[in-house]
Design an enzyme around this catalytic site. Structure first.
Site, PDB file in Angstrom:
ATOM      1  N   LYS A 191      -6.356   1.760   1.731  1.00 53.82           N
ATOM      2  CA  LYS A 191      -5.777   1.904   0.386  1.00 53.82           C
ATOM      3  C   LYS A 191      -6.843   2.120  -0.613  1.00 53.82           C
ATOM      4  CE  LYS A 191      -5.353  -3.008  -0.531  1.00 53.82           C
ATOM      5  NZ  LYS A 191      -6.247  -2.958  -1.687  1.00 53.82           N
ATOM      6  N   THR A 192      -8.133   1.264  -0.517  1.00 51.87           N
ATOM      7  CA  THR A 192      -9.091   1.402  -1.549  1.00 51.87           C
ATOM      8  C   THR A 192      -9.626   2.927  -1.575  1.00 51.87           C
ATOM      9  OG1 THR A 192      -9.810  -0.980  -0.950  1.00 51.87           O
ATOM     10  CG2 THR A 192     -11.355   0.770  -2.138  1.00 51.87           C
TER      11      THR A 192
ATOM     12  N   GLN B 251       2.372  -8.042   2.468  1.00 56.22           N
ATOM     13  CA  GLN B 251       1.300  -8.797   2.448  1.00 56.22           C
ATOM     14  C   GLN B 251       1.237  -9.481   0.813  1.00 56.22           C
ATOM     15  OE1 GLN B 251      -2.797  -7.512   3.661  1.00 56.22           O
ATOM     16  NE2 GLN B 251      -2.040  -5.561   3.630  1.00 56.22           N
TER      17      GLN B 251
END
Length: 794
Positions: A66-67, A285
């Site tokens: 995702k980063t 999460q």
């Protein structure tokens, strides 16, 4: 700055976005640079990067990159000329994440990324906006941001001004209420009457208002105000809101699942105009409901990430499901577990790598054996050249750490605690130990000074100074000086009487230590001193955890012959080498593990009541259960190669031994990805307190996970405990000196031999256990030392 001067960038007033299909648009496309930064992205990642227009929700599972998607998306917006760096708002949850993102963007597109002045945390961006428009919310631009200590001091003043007893209605409790209201975007006039009445017999709302007024007088804000005052600014001055809506052409938000209501409202106000909002998050999460994140409350507020499509109709939803971190069995186990949750948008993690090792489940008879098993497994891995820095132990509550820390120290395994201090370094443990040190050694001035006014007794700095003055003049310890002072008129009657009572208490506790066990003495000291009561009255979020830690401290003392031995053991643990250059095992709570990854992860304490945590179930019902299951999912997905789950059949809870049931989460795991590991039949350190008992006899547990564990245990002649039937249970071994040697192996020293220790001098060996010696030193008395720290005398 006044309302008409929002300090726009020069580009804001001059920028012109070419119309689609226009000459300038086609010309720019013709000279657009190639996009090497897109190389290597999988199809889902590339879609998330290139979907630049309109609202986009990227559901990014653990380890799916995702980063990289966020940074590449920003680079893409700038490289294609869709926005200047100053026209992009990028929000992260930590300063560390913001720095990492800026570095990655710079690596892709060069120094132009330095123009991203609106990349940061919610609070840092809120601060920048407030300083530009401070007077519109009753502040000056040089306002102060108060820390926790200053907030509490100010709240105490407000409580006192209202004539309220601060002992009955502590400032920490009020701080918790106010912080919760601010997290929900509620000012003093917006708090529901029922909630405002929950503090100080209906005065909570009035105290909140008085606190805010006092902040304005001091030209100060707290962290909650950094967003709350922004919301007020934009609601009361829509022209200012419009200026920022026009400024930010594109908005990106990381960890969207962890936003609270105030952050959600802040983002929604900014995004209403252009709607070019990209939120990246993982509903599987979201583990911070306890601090205000809205996940799945099913109440007045609805999960922020689940309602994204409702707030932004027509939003593009992209799922990142290919995991680049963990092996196939780990991902399948985690996916099978989280699939049991109802409040989720749904995705399944997958990998194209090898399946790897299955997730293992190991049952232990009690928590001490659990710590032994983990320690021995770590030693076995390390012997195979596994880096200690790539091993993590993730616990549900910090009180679990004590036995694990003691075990690692005994084995000489270096470790570090992430996200908090080591067990014996926690403030409440240091306070309790200070009481015990004074009971054991009244001349311990440092310990006496630490607790003489903890909890508050009215023995402030002036009293301590009088004691110090007399102690220095007479060259006696502080307690001896206190005994003299209370018989004089040096102090005022009230502190003199309080100090006299404290001295009497210490005298009584010292006598009790001669006839009572050290754990009973500790329990008595903590109760009679008022220290336990202080934390029971504290309403802060961490008070319950501190009480659990104190109970664990008292319980741990039972394993030692006397108070002196216990205090020596603690000194050994606290002196363990902390060099950052040494490889060390990472020990932390599951909450602190978010965002981290390790080759091997140990997950102890998977039992009902502990994990899922009973308090979470009692307070939040199904929502609490699902958040606990998300926490389990986070724990498993921290592992790259190995995930090892443990449970104990017996655990000390609230001071009492309880037979425990394996966690329901164990049975949520797919059997094809999990195997039950058989505990070793032999242990090097003696048996459990339940030696000679059949651990699974008479069990009525019917869960598949439990039955599998029972079947494996039953495959041995006596449940795998034969090696521990002889000999009584021994307490943890005390090792003097630096921990550099292993606890196993033989020793060349013999009983009765004379040895010399650099610290304790000469002595006679009374017992030999591997490479550990029990020595009766001529002057220092009986000590247990490593053989590497002594030399034989001829």
């Amino acid at each position: 700055m006044n309302q008409s001067d929002p300090r726009p960038d020069p580009q804001d007033s001059l920028a012109h976005e070419p119309a689609a299909g226009s000459l300038s648009a086609r010309a720019r496309a013709a000279v657009a640079p190639q996009s090497p930064y897109l190389n290597g992205l999988n199809p889902e990642q590339r879609a998330a990067v290139e979907a630049t227009e309109g609202p986009v929700l990227v559901l990014a599972g653990a380890g799916t990159g995702k980063t990289r998607v966020l940074t590449t998306r920003i680079a893409h917006l700038i490289a294609t000329g869709k926005a200047y760096p100053s026209q992009i708002l990028s929000v992260t949850f930590t300063n560390k994440a913001a720095r990492e993102m800026r570095e990655r963007i710079t690596a892709v597109i060069g120094p132009v990324a330095e123009g991203m002045q609106w990349l940061g945390t919610f609070h840092s961006i809120g601060t920048k906006i407030l300083r530009r428009h401070a007077e519109l919310v009753g502040l000056r631009s040089d306002f102060t941001i108060l820390g926790t200590d200053d907030q509490l001091r100010l709240m105490k003043q407000v409580i006192e001004a209202e004539g309220i007893d601060e002992k009955r209605w502590p400032a920490r409790q009020l701080a918790g209420h106010i912080d919760g209201w601010k997290n929900r975007g509620l000012g003093p006039d917006q708090v529901p009457a029922g909630e405002a009445g929950a503090f100080a017999n209906g005065k909570g709302g009035r105290l909140y208002r008085a606190y805010q007024e006092r902040l304005k007088t001091l030209n100060a804000v707290d962290f909650g105000d950094l967003l709350l005052e922004c919301l007020r600014l934009w609601r009361e001055h829509p022209d200012i809101l419009e200026q920022y809506q026009n400024r930010f052409r594109y908005m990106l938000v990381d960890e969207y699942q962890d936003t609270n209501v105030a952050q959600y409202l802040w983002l929604r106000l900014l995004a209403q105009a252009r709607k070019n909002l990209c939120c990246v998050g993982d509903d599987d999460q979201s583990i911070y409901g306890w601090r205000g994140a809205e996940v799945d409350k099913r109440g007045a507020e609805v999960d922020n990430i689940l309602r994204f499509e409702h707030d932004f109709p027509g939003a593009t939803v992209i799922r990142l499901e290919r995991n680049y971190r963990s092996t196939g069995h780990i991902l399948s186990a985690a996916s099978g577990l989280i699939a049991k949750n109802q409040g989720r948008l749904g995705k399944t993690l997958r990998t194209e790598d090898e399946p790897g090792e299955k997730v293992t489940i190991t049952g232990a008879w009690d928590s001490e054996e659990e710590a032994r098993l983990i320690g021995e497994e770590i030693e076995a891995l390390h012997a195979k050249k596994h880096s200690l820095s790539e091993i993590a132990i993730l616990v549900r509550i910090s009180a679990q750490m004590r036995e694990i820390e003691d075990r690692l120290v005994t084995l000489g395994v270096p470790y570090r605690v992430i996200g908090g201090p080591r067990f014996y370094e926690r403030a409440e443990i240091r306070d309790a130990l200070a009481y015990l040190r004074v009971v054991n050694q009244p001349a311990d001035d440092l310990a006496f000074e630490r607790i003489v006014n903890t909890p508050k007794r009215g023995l402030g700095d002036a009293t301590i100074q009088v004691l110090h003055n007399h102690a220095r003049a007479a060259r006696v310890p502080l307690m001896e000086a206190a005994r003299f002072i209370v018989e004089t008129d040096e102090l005022k009657p009230k502190p003199r009487g309080t100090l006299r009572d404290l001295l009497i208490s210490f005298g009584r506790w010292a006598k009790l230590s001669e006839t009572m066990s050290q754990s009973e003495v500790a329990q008595t000291v903590l109760e009679e001193s008022g220290y336990t009561d202080m934390w029971q009255k504290d309403k802060s979020a961490d008070a319950a955890g501190r009480l659990e830690n104190l109970k664990e401290l008292v319980r741990s003392m039972e394993e030692f012959p006397d108070l002196q031995s216990f205090l020596e053991h603690v000194s050994l643990v606290m002196e363990a080498n902390e060099s950052d250059t040494v490889e060390r095992v990472s020990l932390m709570t599951l909450h602190a593990a978010k965002g981290l990854e390790f080759d091997t992860v140990f997950l102890p304490g998977w039992e009902e009541g502990l994990f899922p945590n009973q308090r979470a179930l009692d307070e939040s019902g199904r929502a609490g259960l699902e958040e606990e299951r998300r926490l389990a999912h986070v724990g498993i997905t921290r592992a790259r190669r190995r995930a090892k789950i443990y449970f104990a059949s017996n655990r000390r809870i609230h001071g009492l031994w309880n037979s425990t049931v394996p966690s329901r989460f164990i049975d949520d795991l797919p059997e094809s990805n999990v195997e039950v590991a058989e505990a070793p039949a032999n242990f090097s350190y003696g048996g459990s307190r339940f030696d000679r008992m059949q651990p699974f006899s008479g069990s009525s547990y019917q869960t598949p996970g439990w039955q599998r564990a029972q079947a494996h245990r039953a495959s041995t002649d006596d449940g795998g405990y034969s090696a521990r039937r002889s000999g009584d249970r021994r307490g943890p071994m005390l090792i003097e000196g630096e921990l550099v040697a292993k606890s196993t192996g033989g020793s060349g020293f013999k009983l009765g031999g004379r040895v010399l220790h650099t610290k304790f001098g000469p002595g006679t060996i009374e017992a030999v256990d591997g490479n550990k010696l029990t020595v009766e030193f001529d002057k220092a008395g009986r000590k247990m030392v490593l053989d590497s720290f002594v030399e034989a005398l001829g």
